[in-house]
Design an enzyme around this catalytic site. Sequence first.
Site, PDB file in Angstrom:
ATOM      1  CG  ASP A 128     -18.745  19.840  37.461  1.00  0.00           C
ATOM      2  OD1 ASP A 128     -18.999  20.956  37.697  1.00  0.00           O
ATOM      3  OD2 ASP A 128     -18.785  18.881  37.947  1.00  0.00           O
ATOM      4  CG  ASP A 146     -19.169  23.639  42.218  1.00  0.00           C
ATOM      5  OD1 ASP A 146     -20.677  23.226  42.228  1.00  0.00           O
ATOM      6  OD2 ASP A 146     -18.699  22.519  41.055  1.00  0.00           O
TER       7      ASP A 146
END
Length: 167
Positions: A128, A146
């Site tokens: 991330d 995402d």
Amino acid sequence: MTKQAITLKQSGIRWLGLALLVFIADIGIKYFVMNTMNYGWEHRLEVLPFFNFVYVHNFGAAFSFLSDQAGWQRWLFSAIAFAVVAFLIFSMRRSNASEKWGNIAYALIVGGAVGNVFDRIVHGFVIDYLDVHWGNYHWPAFNLADSAICVGAVMIVLEGFFVKKQQ
């Protein structure tokens, strides 16, 4: 034309190019982040008063769900993603390529899911790098995959509200 009579060329499978684009962009950005940024929150790069770039690992799912487990969740989340991707590709195969909204939504979800599964299988975690915050509150870090999954899911919900279903 019945759903069974749709040829591969006329089906929503044609939209899988978008899924491939999402996957390639996601993996490319993740490798760029891994090779150019130092790991951890203390090394975040402040871009805007509410947005940072950061390089962190997520061993769980959304919002780091089950990230504190021993590692079995890696395979559970990968299996779930494979099942969802298979279902969505099957649905795209049965849809007409002209049904753009739904096929785009499915392609975004497929590309994002495959991007995160790639991370889980290759690295053991998802990379991330996007950090949105307001004051001291930070939304959990996330990535392009995402975002694509969320946009695709919202598109499916909106389609349910606004698109007339054929009788």
